[in-house]
Write an enzyme that holds these catalytic residues in place. Structure first.
Site, PDB file in Angstrom:
ATOM      1  N   GLY A  76       0.759  -1.328  -0.009  1.00 46.75           N
ATOM      2  CA  GLY A  76      -0.127  -0.037   0.054  1.00 46.75           C
ATOM      3  C   GLY A  76       0.770   1.308  -0.030  1.00 46.75           C
ATOM      4  O   GLY A  76       2.052   1.176   0.502  1.00 46.75           O
ATOM      5  N   PRO A  77       0.316   2.340  -0.420  1.00 47.00           N
ATOM      6  CA  PRO A  77       1.068   3.629  -0.456  1.00 47.00           C
ATOM      7  C   PRO A  77       0.981   4.348   0.872  1.00 47.00           C
ATOM      8  O   PRO A  77       0.248   3.790   1.854  1.00 47.00           O
ATOM      9  CB  PRO A  77       0.068   4.579  -1.453  1.00 47.00           C
ATOM     10  CG  PRO A  77      -1.009   3.876  -1.224  1.00 47.00           C
ATOM     11  CD  PRO A  77      -1.152   2.414  -0.846  1.00 47.00           C
ATOM     12  N   GLY A  78       2.144   5.057   1.190  1.00 47.03           N
ATOM     13  CA  GLY A  78       2.262   5.791   2.363  1.00 47.03           C
ATOM     14  C   GLY A  78       2.918   5.056   3.317  1.00 47.03           C
ATOM     15  O   GLY A  78       3.902   4.434   3.068  1.00 47.03           O
ATOM     16  N   CYS A 104       5.476  -5.922   1.600  1.00 46.84           N
ATOM     17  CA  CYS A 104       5.694  -4.496   1.180  1.00 46.84           C
ATOM     18  C   CYS A 104       5.250  -3.784   2.488  1.00 46.84           C
ATOM     19  O   CYS A 104       5.901  -3.760   3.530  1.00 46.84           O
ATOM     20  CB  CYS A 104       5.516  -3.827   0.034  1.00 46.84           C
ATOM     21  SG  CYS A 104       6.091  -2.334  -0.485  1.00 46.84           S
ATOM     22  N   GLN A 108       6.313  -3.497   6.637  1.00 46.03           N
ATOM     23  CA  GLN A 108       6.612  -2.356   7.470  1.00 46.03           C
ATOM     24  C   GLN A 108       5.746  -2.118   8.578  1.00 46.03           C
ATOM     25  O   GLN A 108       6.030  -1.719   9.540  1.00 46.03           O
ATOM     26  CB  GLN A 108       6.185  -1.249   6.479  1.00 46.03           C
ATOM     27  CG  GLN A 108       7.333  -1.089   5.295  1.00 46.03           C
ATOM     28  CD  GLN A 108       7.148   0.074   4.304  1.00 46.03           C
ATOM     29  OE1 GLN A 108       6.122   0.810   4.561  1.00 46.03           O
ATOM     30  NE2 GLN A 108       7.767  -0.095   3.208  1.00 46.03           N
ATOM     31  N   SER A 154       9.870   3.023  -1.167  1.00 44.81           N
ATOM     32  CA  SER A 154      11.105   4.003  -1.067  1.00 44.81           C
ATOM     33  C   SER A 154      11.261   4.231   0.606  1.00 44.81           C
ATOM     34  O   SER A 154      12.195   4.843   1.147  1.00 44.81           O
ATOM     35  CB  SER A 154      10.559   5.562  -1.448  1.00 44.81           C
ATOM     36  OG  SER A 154       9.353   5.815  -0.686  1.00 44.81           O
ATOM     37  N   LEU A 155      10.481   3.401   1.379  1.00 45.98           N
ATOM     38  CA  LEU A 155      10.702   3.178   2.837  1.00 45.98           C
ATOM     39  C   LEU A 155      11.180   1.869   3.174  1.00 45.98           C
ATOM     40  O   LEU A 155      10.884   0.858   2.249  1.00 45.98           O
ATOM     41  CB  LEU A 155       9.205   3.559   3.646  1.00 45.98           C
ATOM     42  CG  LEU A 155       8.467   4.981   3.295  1.00 45.98           C
ATOM     43  CD1 LEU A 155       7.349   5.029   4.171  1.00 45.98           C
ATOM     44  CD2 LEU A 155       9.290   6.016   3.752  1.00 45.98           C
ATOM     45  N   HIS A 198       8.041  -7.471  -3.829  1.00 48.21           N
ATOM     46  CA  HIS A 198       6.755  -8.150  -4.484  1.00 48.21           C
ATOM     47  C   HIS A 198       6.614  -9.358  -4.946  1.00 48.21           C
ATOM     48  O   HIS A 198       7.076  -9.442  -6.287  1.00 48.21           O
ATOM     49  CB  HIS A 198       6.006  -6.910  -5.258  1.00 48.21           C
ATOM     50  CG  HIS A 198       5.638  -5.894  -4.576  1.00 48.21           C
ATOM     51  ND1 HIS A 198       4.073  -5.415  -4.615  1.00 48.21           N
ATOM     52  CD2 HIS A 198       6.338  -4.704  -4.087  1.00 48.21           C
ATOM     53  CE1 HIS A 198       4.256  -4.207  -4.020  1.00 48.21           C
ATOM     54  NE2 HIS A 198       5.461  -3.894  -3.583  1.00 48.21           N
ATOM     55  N   GLU A 200       4.430 -11.298  -5.779  1.00 48.23           N
ATOM     56  CA  GLU A 200       3.196 -11.030  -6.662  1.00 48.23           C
ATOM     57  C   GLU A 200       3.602 -10.587  -7.985  1.00 48.23           C
ATOM     58  O   GLU A 200       2.909 -10.701  -8.782  1.00 48.23           O
ATOM     59  CB  GLU A 200       2.146 -10.556  -6.059  1.00 48.23           C
ATOM     60  CG  GLU A 200       1.920  -9.147  -6.045  1.00 48.23           C
ATOM     61  CD  GLU A 200       2.430  -8.633  -4.877  1.00 48.23           C
ATOM     62  OE1 GLU A 200       3.320  -9.379  -4.160  1.00 48.23           O
ATOM     63  OE2 GLU A 200       2.618  -7.369  -4.708  1.00 48.23           O
TER      64      GLU A 200
END
Length: 762
Positions: A76-78, A104, A108, A154-155, A198, A200
């Site tokens: 997911g983003p963020g 991903c 986190q 990016s994280l 990822h 997948e």
């Protein structure tokens, strides 16, 4: 990696693998990412049954109620701390219970939950393919090294803040051979893994293998997973076409494994070790117990009721999470239940041993109380001893779960603690086992534990196998009075009902309709006349006049130095006057009433009412030895404690105890000690109680009954009691001292007036 080496690893064969039994209810949390579809696709292709929920479209309680077999947290983003919705709470709850896999942002979230920092990875990686190094365990078992995997992030979690409970499982190697950005983590104890890349992605190699490895994980810990994997391998190796059905299957196998791990862990905790429990039992601190068989046969209903407390089940999910066990148990007991079954399994049924302990406590002092059953997946003597110490009278033994040698051992151990177990069966083979065991109480589960289908005829079909002196119960699917009548027709002696009662708006009314076929509101008993206590009596004449006027209790003060304290000769003369006026006649209650539980305060009020007039000696902060001596010397029928005496004294005094309380004072409603609480404003102060505080006290517990004192006199007693409204029915009597005095002396006329006024209330 050059474009010439780019390989499409996407699934070219859309046919899914056979269903994985241990992945029958996988839940995938979608963190609003397009890759969620690919994750879903890979999971389904590898044999999982998957349901997807977006991270803000389901609550944690709703998620728990879904009872997932595994949990996957999507990309997911963020940042996980602000944009992952329910993901982190889901990880916290299910950690140690079921396998969890994060992709991903999912990884986190795992990193963040356990205290690590997720921050800028040093470069923005969106669509970058890198060679992966890994430890060959868990999700990477059987996979080759330097796998090309695709990264969109990016994280990342940092090495310097790696939580102590996590270990790095994969990484992108630097040119010098050192570990680069963390690509995978694993919890050291719990069955939790995460990957930063990822699997997948169509450019990631062997992604399906990673998901396949995860789907075959079982249990909440790696130790539990290893044990279950070995058991599955052994079973597969020994399986033959004509092999009998395994003792533990499907949901039973899963729950068994989880409980086994939990019990093993609990045994290591100081104060909860087997030796600790045995030491406590040797001190005889387990609550008193009753016979399961006798209590079942002494039922107010034609078919005895075992009423169950459970908040959830594997088949129905959560359905009564907010019900508290002791309140529900009190309703069951007073409605006529012979047994209260308490689910103590925490994950699938949302219960605990503390529920059982609280249920037993709320039944304290209750005549004809129900037996208390620990309903649990019992496989160890430890659980039986734990149940006895918590107050259980019996435990459940499930034949389907236990090999005969273990079943027999547990049965005999339970008997050694004075507990006849309830032995659960489901078919003719298991019934034969229970009969061979010598079980006195057998329950037939009408629900198939593999399919969860209910067949109410199961119990009846097995009835012919059961010896006539064995008590037979139907354990599932009973919802209506007609079901009960059908059970009775089939020769069933008892029923166990759980979900239907727990869902009922009024448990008392439901039991009345279910077991007796009676509809409409429960009829109220006619209110008894107020008991009247004339206190501060200082002469035999006043005592005789009070009794003649209709007083039920005559009190004399035994507190030296107080103005109403009587001397030895006066006390003897008052005692003689009261005891010469004793009522005669039977004090027996009906046989029907004796089969139902009664509240402790209710039965004591009835006993006092039937035995009057009674002599009460009032004491305040005097030595126990003095209280006991004077009780014997003056033949006191009741001792009233008006100071700060310990509640436990009531059990050391050989007659009923009335104890003074102020509204809101701790201990007023505690059962098993004082027979009646007395609400008073002060010792002979003549000050009226604050009636609003009295109302609040009575509203706390609908079974508490009290004597009312403080500032009462002939002119206000009626108004004072009636001002309590409907709660006035819970005032069983009134107590007066200064209100019947003139010039510091008792007035015979005022005594007569007070008794007449009080008796007119009802």
């Amino acid at each position: 990696m050059s474009s010439s080496s780019v390989v499409d690893h996407s699934p070219h064969d859309s046919a899914p693998s056979p269903l994985v039994p241990t992945a029958s209810n996988l839940i995938l949390i979608d963190n609003y990412d397009s890759f969620t579809w690919n994750v879903y696709q890979y999971l389904v292709l590898e044999g999982a049954k998957v349901t997807v929920f977006r991270n803000d479209q389901i609550t944690i309680d709703e998620l728990i109620a879904k009872n997932p077999t595994q949990l996957v947290i999507s990309p997911g983003p963020g940042h996980p701390g602000t944009d992952s919705g329910i993901s982190r709470d889901a990880i916290r709850h299910f950690a140690g219970k079921i396998p969890i896999f994060g992709v991903c942002m999912g990884q986190q979230c795992i990193f963040d939950v356990y205290g690590g920092d997720v921050c800028f990875a040093g470069e923005i990686l969106h669509g970058k393919t890198s060679p992966l190094r890994h430890d060959g365990k868990g999700a990477y078992a059987g996979l080759s090294q330097d796998l090309p995997v695709t990264r969109y992030h990016s994280l990342a979690g940092t090495h310097v803040t790696l939580p102590e409970c996590l270990e790095v499982t994969s990484w992108i190697a630097k040119e010098d051979g050192s570990k680069g950005v963390i690509m995978g983590v694993r919890h050291k104890e719990y069955t939790i893994e995460g990957v930063q890349f990822h699997p997948e992605s169509i450019l990631s190699a062997e992604g399906r293998g990673m998901f396949r490895n995860f789907l075959h994980m079982q249990g909440g810990t790696w130790a539990e997973n290893e044990r279950l994997q070995k058991a599955a391998q052994a079973q597969a190796a020994n399986t033959k076409s004509d092999a009998p059905t395994p003792k533990k299957s499907n949901i039973l196998q899963k729950i068994y494994a989880h409980r086994k791990a939990a019990v093993d862990a609990q045994k290591q905790i100081p104060s909860l070790r087997p030796s600790d429990l045995q030491a406590a039992y040797n001190l005889s601190i387990a609550p008193p117990q009753i016979s399961l068989v006798d209590r079942l046969r002494n039922s107010p209903f034609d078919v005895a009721l075992c009423a169950e407390i459970k908040r959830a089940s594997p088949s129905k999910g959560v359905f009564a999470l907010d019900i508290d066990a002791p309140s529900q148990a009190r309703k069951y007991a007073l409605a006529g239940a012979s047994v209260i079954s308490v689910l103590t399994e925490p994950e699938w049924f949302k219960g605990s041993i503390d529920d059982l302990r609280a249920v037993r406590q709320v039944l304290n002092g209750m005549p004809n109380r129900p037996a208390v059953l620990r309903k649990e997946f019992i496989f160890d003597e430890y659980q039986i001893l734990e149940a006895r110490l918590a107050g259980a009278d019996t435990v459940l033994l499930i034949v389907k779960m236990l090999e005969y040698e273990l079943l027999e051992r547990l049965y005999k151990y339970s008997l050694s603690l004075g507990m006849e177990p309830l032995v659960e069966v489901q078919n003719t083979e298991e019934m034969a086992t229970a009969i061979k065991l010598g079980a006195k109480v057998i329950g037939v589960n009408n629900r198939n534990l593999e399919s969860f289908e209910v067949d109410l005829g199961t119990t009846g079909r097995l009835r012919s196998m059961v010896p006539s002196d064995t008590f037979l119960c139907a354990l599932s699917g009973i919802n209506t009075h007609q079901d009960v009548l059908d059970c009775k027709r089939d020769g069933v002696n008892g029923i166990l009902v759980g979900e239907a009662i727990m869902r009922a708006p009024d448990a008392t009314q439901f039991i009345r309709e279910l077991c007796a076929g009676l509809t409409g509101p429960v009829p109220k008993s006619a209110a008894e006349p107020l008991l009247v206590k004339i206190c501060g009596t200082r002469s035999a004449e006043a005592a005789a006049e009070a009794i003649k006027a209709g007083a039920d209790l005559v009190g004399m003060i035994m507190v030296p130095g107080t103005k109403r304290c009587v001397d030895h000769e006066t006390a003897l003369s008052i005692s003689q006057a009261v005891h010469m006026s004793k009522k005669t006649g039977s004090t027996e209650v009906s046989s029907q009433a004796s089969k139902s539980a009664r509240d402790f305060f209710n039965i004591n009020a009835e006993i006092i009412r039937k035995r009057g007039p009674l002599l009460v000696g009032v004491f305040m902060n005097q030595p126990l030895e003095e209280v006991l001596e004077k009780q014997h010397l003056y033949d006191l029928d009741i001792v009233q404690l008006h100071g700060d005496e310990p509640l436990e004294w009531a059990n050391l005094i050989p007659v009923p105890v009335v104890r003074k309380f102020k509204p809101g004072q701790v201990g007023l409603a505690t059962r098993g000690y004082h027979a009646v609480p007395l609400l008073d404003s002060g010792a002979g102060s003549g000050t009226l109680l604050d009636l609003e505080s009295v109302k609040k006290e009575l509203e706390k517990d609908e079974q508490v009954t009290v004597l009312l004192a403080g500032g009462l006199e002939p002119s206000n007693v009626v108004e004072t009691v009636k001002s309590l409204g409907p709660l006035s029915e819970r005032v069983i009597g009134v107590d007066v001292s200064s209100g019947v005095e003139e010039g510091g002396k008792q007035s015979l006329e005022k005594i007569r007036e007070f008794v007449k006024a009080a008796k007119s209330v009802r």
